[in-house]
Design a protein around this motif. Structure first.
Motif, PDB file in Angstrom:
ATOM      1  N   PHE A 289      38.397 -11.196 -22.797  1.00 54.81           N
ATOM      2  CA  PHE A 289      37.370 -10.550 -22.141  1.00 54.81           C
ATOM      3  C   PHE A 289      37.912  -9.503 -21.327  1.00 54.81           C
ATOM      4  O   PHE A 289      38.964  -9.123 -21.254  1.00 54.81           O
ATOM      5  N   HIS A 290      36.929  -8.500 -20.705  1.00 57.14           N
ATOM      6  CA  HIS A 290      36.995  -7.540 -20.123  1.00 57.14           C
ATOM      7  C   HIS A 290      37.220  -7.769 -18.467  1.00 57.14           C
ATOM      8  O   HIS A 290      36.607  -8.698 -18.132  1.00 57.14           O
TER       9      HIS A 290
ATOM     10  N   SER B  64      36.513  -7.830 -14.329  1.00 59.58           N
ATOM     11  CA  SER B  64      35.280  -7.752 -13.615  1.00 59.58           C
ATOM     12  C   SER B  64      34.749  -6.492 -13.446  1.00 59.58           C
ATOM     13  O   SER B  64      33.486  -6.373 -12.837  1.00 59.58           O
TER      14      SER B  64
ATOM     15  N   GLU C 166      34.338  -2.024 -14.205  1.00 57.27           N
ATOM     16  CA  GLU C 166      34.360  -0.943 -15.214  1.00 57.27           C
ATOM     17  C   GLU C 166      35.602  -0.087 -15.041  1.00 57.27           C
ATOM     18  O   GLU C 166      35.560   0.414 -13.857  1.00 57.27           O
TER      19      GLU C 166
ATOM     20  N   GLU D 168      42.359  -5.135 -21.014  1.00 58.25           N
ATOM     21  CA  GLU D 168      41.591  -6.139 -21.518  1.00 58.25           C
ATOM     22  C   GLU D 168      42.317  -7.429 -21.359  1.00 58.25           C
ATOM     23  O   GLU D 168      43.602  -7.637 -21.236  1.00 58.25           O
TER      24      GLU D 168
ATOM     25  N   SER E 285      26.330 -12.391 -10.887  1.00 58.45           N
ATOM     26  CA  SER E 285      27.430 -12.651 -12.057  1.00 58.45           C
ATOM     27  C   SER E 285      28.718 -11.426 -11.722  1.00 58.45           C
ATOM     28  O   SER E 285      28.453 -10.256 -11.489  1.00 58.45           O
TER      29      SER E 285
ATOM     30  N   ASN F 139      31.203 -11.606 -13.682  1.00 53.74           N
ATOM     31  CA  ASN F 139      31.686 -11.234 -14.974  1.00 53.74           C
ATOM     32  C   ASN F 139      30.589 -11.707 -15.962  1.00 53.74           C
ATOM     33  O   ASN F 139      30.979 -12.710 -16.461  1.00 53.74           O
TER      34      ASN F 139
ATOM     35  N   GLU G 239      30.158 -10.922 -18.827  1.00 52.50           N
ATOM     36  CA  GLU G 239      30.888 -11.203 -20.194  1.00 52.50           C
ATOM     37  C   GLU G 239      31.560 -12.364 -20.228  1.00 52.50           C
ATOM     38  O   GLU G 239      31.488 -12.757 -21.451  1.00 52.50           O
TER      39      GLU G 239
ATOM     40  N   GLY H  40      29.260 -15.261 -20.935  1.00 50.90           N
ATOM     41  CA  GLY H  40      28.758 -15.118 -22.290  1.00 50.90           C
ATOM     42  C   GLY H  40      29.795 -15.698 -23.327  1.00 50.90           C
ATOM     43  O   GLY H  40      29.573 -16.584 -24.117  1.00 50.90           O
ATOM     44  N   LYS H  41      31.337 -15.312 -23.056  1.00 50.35           N
ATOM     45  CA  LYS H  41      32.154 -15.722 -23.750  1.00 50.35           C
ATOM     46  C   LYS H  41      32.473 -17.108 -23.619  1.00 50.35           C
ATOM     47  O   LYS H  41      33.031 -17.877 -24.665  1.00 50.35           O
TER      48      LYS H  41
END
Lengths: 207, 741
Positions: free
Chosen positions: A67-68, A70, A72, A78, A110, A112, A114, A117-118
């Motif tokens: 995952f990336h 928290s 950007e 990664e 949220s 993170n 992503e 979701g992961k």
């Protein structure tokens, strides 16, 4: 006399036939007893084993959990986790992505999305592998709502598959979260001196 | 049953019904039993899984306790006195975290009416950590008296499971980070060495190509950043390439830095081994010239003696010989007479041949001298070949070769012309002497007087004593006449050849004479490298010999070559002095991967400072092994260039000259003590990029929109060194200027 003998024999045969039919039906009814009970028992055992696997199995056994971070960044970064257990992932997801609000129903805060979701995708893969072959399932991980300064925070993660009409079992396990993990303000319970417990429930359904 | 013995079907049916009822009863009981047993199994399995959950919860609590402790300690690694202190602190914090968790569990009940209790003793739990494979951590958790007790609600089933000690592997490479950063902190000298080398490269490239050395703080800062990044890359497999790129933006493209410039020149501008080799060859030339000098000195003394014969000895020998012969005749010892007569004849023949044999000796000596000169010339040509060969990969030696050979008046050409001149002079002398040779042959008129035919007559006289006496009588008359005639011959030869021999002798003397200096130069000599630069410069006069100004002579050649050798020795001494001033240089090249990484464009997220951003999203390491991301923070407060060579102290734009008059070369050198000071102690932080396993809450008082985030373990250290310095010495055989940019 011959006529009376024939009637007697006929009655005798009829009585015998009805006795055989009675005995047979009683035996047949015995042989089909409680198949539901057996399948429920099997489902319970499978569910329990699945919950144990989620607590002790590591994500590396299923594949690579990447995952990336928290935030950007333009530079490349990664993250890959290999040794965390599934329960750790769920607990960390709860810490990262709580849902505060007046009644715990506000938008997810949220850190993170992503990751959230992961985790769901990864859990689905794990549960499909563990129980999905034979049963439909519904997995729920939740933390009981926490009230702090008039605001309620909760967490709920649901992962489910297509399932049939009959619920076969529902197994749960509780998992207390260590205080060092719950330092974020929404989950900070130091003032109330209570603790957070992650409850995971796995329902197995017929397919 | 009837009279025929048949029973009614109804009776059989009744039996069947009874049998069926029995079977049903049996199956019912069996099913009940199986269900009861199965319920027990279910309870047992539930109890076990509950106990497993408790174990899992304990293990994970211990794991998060250690994560937290690792983070807190390694983020402040330099705040502890050493490895042991840090380890103790981690264990203390982890134990405290775990005990906090355990105290919140007591009593902890399972979820479904099953009574799962966790018993603990009075003693607190403790955590001991130690290194595991690849720098990971293994934690030995001890919870004294910890027993997991599980009971079914009806107490029909239950067990007690002791769970006092267990090990967990912590997936953070704390020990690797500690080792790497300690290694980096302990080797800051390497950064200084790399920075020094980069500055040398830049300075030499400018001095040798552009004839100008520019001292620029921006450039020094950039080179220091590159050296730092390179050291990070070699230690951690990555560097804070984003920070390095930011600082390099101030000087523009890093590709402009002359990486790959000849490290031979930079590392050893005056190559002592090369100079020593050339000096050795020059010594060989001198050795041959000394050989020639010795030979020709002998020739010079011999040439005067060619016709300088004293016949007194011959007379004495003749008188003595005749007396001996007479006494042998009286003794009638014919054998001895013949023998002694023969000796007498031989003395005469030797005397007659002496002038010629002396001339031959002189000619041979002359030839030997010339051979030495030719060998010396050959050796000198080898010196030039060697210089040319060395010059191909040593630009300073190339300059030396150029100074030595280019132009018509170049010293090497003068020397070669002098060799030819000396050889021509020797040929001329030989020619002159050879011209004398016919005049030194003793005419047969003289040799026929004595011994003439007397030797043959004596041989044919056999034992005839009277004949022998007659022969001896003739001999007595002739010997004095022969001596007289020979004396006249010598006298004539001396009259004829003396001027030639004297001229030759004088020519040889001139060839061998050490000439007087025929030029001088007055100059200022500054203190040598390594000496007190504040000492007053001294005005000196150098005197030397210029071949072109006089005749080519061996003495002149020797003098010039000795002067060359003196300068080469001085050059060698200077090379050693420069070597000791600059110290060792460690060659390194900037890594291509590092350059590629620095070429990324980037901006920092506005909400976070750089360190926070790195914590949350460390940049991908340059090398995947060991997979460490790097952050550093330092600010250069000042860079100083203190000039240390004598001229530079009062004329900052000029180097100090050292004149090597005899090889037509001037060495220019400039020397600085370069110091870079950082405002604060530099901060170095590395991240276990491969294991982003820690979930850290974000501070509540911050503006962060994040509640918590995954982070890899960070090891942060304030380094002890704030000052870096080295000595920059630039040496060139061409004049260069110094500029401050």
């Amino acid at each position: 006399m011959k006529e009376n003998g024939g009637v007697g024999q006929t009655l005798d045969l009829l009585l015998f036939a009805s006795m055989v039919a009675l005995g047979s039906s009683a035996l047949i009814s015995m042989s089909f007893h409680d198949s539901d009970w057996l399948s429920q028992r099997y489902a319970t055992s499978v569910a329990r084993r699945a919950l144990v696997s989620l607590q002790w199995g590591t994500v590396g056994e299923i594949g690579e959990f990447s995952f990336h971070p928290s935030i950007e960044t333009i530079w490349k970064s990664e993250f890959v986790l290999k040794r965390k257990t599934f329960v750790q992932l769920i607990a960390e997801d709860a810490i990262l992505n709580p849902r505060p609000g007046p009644r715990g129903n506000g938008p997810i805060l949220s850190s993170n999305p992503e990751f959230d979701g992961k985790v769901r995708d990864f859990l689905k893969r794990a549960l499909d592998e563990l129980v999905g072959g034979r049963f439909g399932y519904r997995f729920v991980a939740e933390i009981a709502p926490v009230e702090r300064s008039g605001e309620v925070t909760n967490f709920e993660l649901v992962v489910e598959s297509d399932r049939g009409p009959e619920k076969l079992c529902s197994e749960s396990v509780s998992w207390p979260l260590p205080p060092v993990l719950t330092g974020a303000r929404e989950w900070d319970l130091k003032a109330s001196r209570s603790r957070l417990v992650l409850v995971m429930t796995l329902e197995l359904w017929s397919k | 049953m009837n009279e025929r013995g048949y029973a009614a079907f109804t009776v059989v049916g009744v039996f069947l019904i009874i049998l069926t009822a029995a079977l049903i009863e049996h199956f019912s009981w069996d099913e009940h039993r199986v269900k009861m047993e199965s319920a027990d199994d279910m309870v047992e399995s539930l109890l076990l899984s509950e106990a497993g959950s408790v174990q899992s919860a304990l293990r994970q609590a211990a794991r998060y306790s250690v994560y937290d402790a690792l983070w807190k300690v390694s983020k402040n690694a330099s705040g502890y006195r050493g490895r042991e202190d840090r380890e103790l602190a981690i264990e203390r914090i982890a134990s405290k975290n775990l005990n906090e968790f355990l105290s919140s569990l007591d009593p902890w009940n399972g979820s479904f009416g099953l009574d799962v209790r966790l018993e603990m003793g009075q003693e607190s739990a403790s955590v001991d950590i130690s290194p595991w494979e690849n720098g990971y951590v293994v934690a030995l958790v001890s919870i004294p008296g910890c027993v997991i007790e599980a009971n079914a609600p009806d107490n029909s089933l239950g067990f007690r499971l002791t769970y006092e000690n267990f090990e967990i592997i912590i997936d953070s490479r704390y020990y690797l980070l500690e080792d790497l950063l300690e290694g980096f902190a302990g080797d800051l000298d390497s950064i200084e060495d790399k920075w020094k080398y980069a500055e040398y490269m830049a300075a030499y490239a400018e001095a040798l190509v552009g004839r100008q050395v520019t001292l620029s703080k921006f450039k020094s800062q950039a080179l220091f950043q590159l050296a730092w990044a390179s050291q990070e890359l070699s230690t951690f497999g990555s560097s804070d390439y984003l920070a390095t790129a930011l600082s390099l933006c101030e000087i523009g493209d890093v590709q402009q830095i002359p990486w790959g410039y000849s490290s031979v020149v930079v590392g050893n501008p005056l190559n002592t081994s090369h100079i020593g080799e050339v000096a050795k060859r020059v010594e060989d030339v001198l050795e041959e010239l000394e050989g020639a000098e010795r030979e020709l000195a002998e020739v010079q003394s011999a040439v005067e003696d060619i016709v300088d014969l004293d016949l007194g000895d011959l007379r004495v020998k003749v008188d003595g010989g005749l007396e001996d012969i007479l006494s042998f005749v009286e003794e009638s010892n014919v054998e001895r007479v013949r023998e002694r007569f023969g000796e007498l004849c031989e003395d005469f023949r030797l005397a007659y041949s002496t002038p010629l044999s002396r001339l031959e000796g002189v000619l041979s000596g002359l030839e030997g001298g010339k051979l030495h000169v030719q060998r010396a010339e050959e050796n000198f040509r080898q010196v030039l070949e060697l210089l040319e060969e060395i010059a191909s990969d040593d630009s300073l030696m190339a300059q030396l070769y150029n100074n030595f050979t280019s132009g018509d008046g170049a010293l090497a050409k003068q020397i070669l012309r002098a060799f030819s001149g000396v050889e021509r002079a020797l040929d001329d002398i030989k020619f002159e002497l050879c011209a004398c040779e016919p005049g030194l042959h003793v005419p047969s008129e003289i040799s026929s007087i004595f011994p003439g035919e007397l030797e043959k007559r004596l041989a044919s006289a056999e034992d005839n004593l009277s004949e022998i006496e007659r022969i001896l009588g003739d001999a007595r008359e002739r010997v004095h006449k022969a001596i007289e005639e020979f004396e006249n011959f010598i006298g004539d030869a001396e009259d004829n050849f003396r001027p030639t021999f004297s001229r030759v002798s004088s020519e040889l003397e001139t060839l061998l004479e050490r000439p007087e200096p025929n030029w001088f130069e007055t100059y200022v000599e500054y203190p040598d490298p390594g000496k007190d630069p504040n000492a007053d410069p001294v005005t000196k006069t150098v005197r030397g010999y210029l071949i072109e100004g006089g005749e080519p002579t061996i003495g002149g050649l020797k003098l010039v070559l000795e002067e060359v050798l003196t300068n080469l020795d001085r050059l060698e001494d200077l090379a050693e002095a420069f070597d000791s001033l600059q110290g060792d240089l460690t060659k390194w090249d900037i890594d291509g991967d590092l350059l590629d990484a620095m070429e990324q464009s980037f901006v920092l997220p506005s909400t976070f400072d750089r360190e926070q951003a790195y914590e949350l999203a460390p940049p991908e390491p340059i090398r995947s092994d060991p997979g460490i991301s790097v952050f550093h923070e330092f600010e250069v407060a000042d860079i100083r260039y203190e000039r240390e060579d004598p001229v530079g102290r009062f004329a900052p734009s000029l180097p100090t000259p050292i004149y090597l008059w005899f090889i037509g070369t001037t060495i220019y050198w400039a020397q600085w003590n370069v110091t870079l000071e950082l405002r604060d102690n530099p901060l170095e932080e590395i991240f276990d990029y491969e294991n982003p396993t820690l979930v850290r809450p974000m501070p509540e008082d911050g503006d962060s929109p994040l509640r918590a985030a995954h982070k890899p373990l960070a090891y942060r250290c304030e380094l002890p060194e704030k000052k870096f310095d080295f000595r920059l010495v630039v040496v060139s055989l061409s004049l260069f200027h110094v500029q401050h940019g």
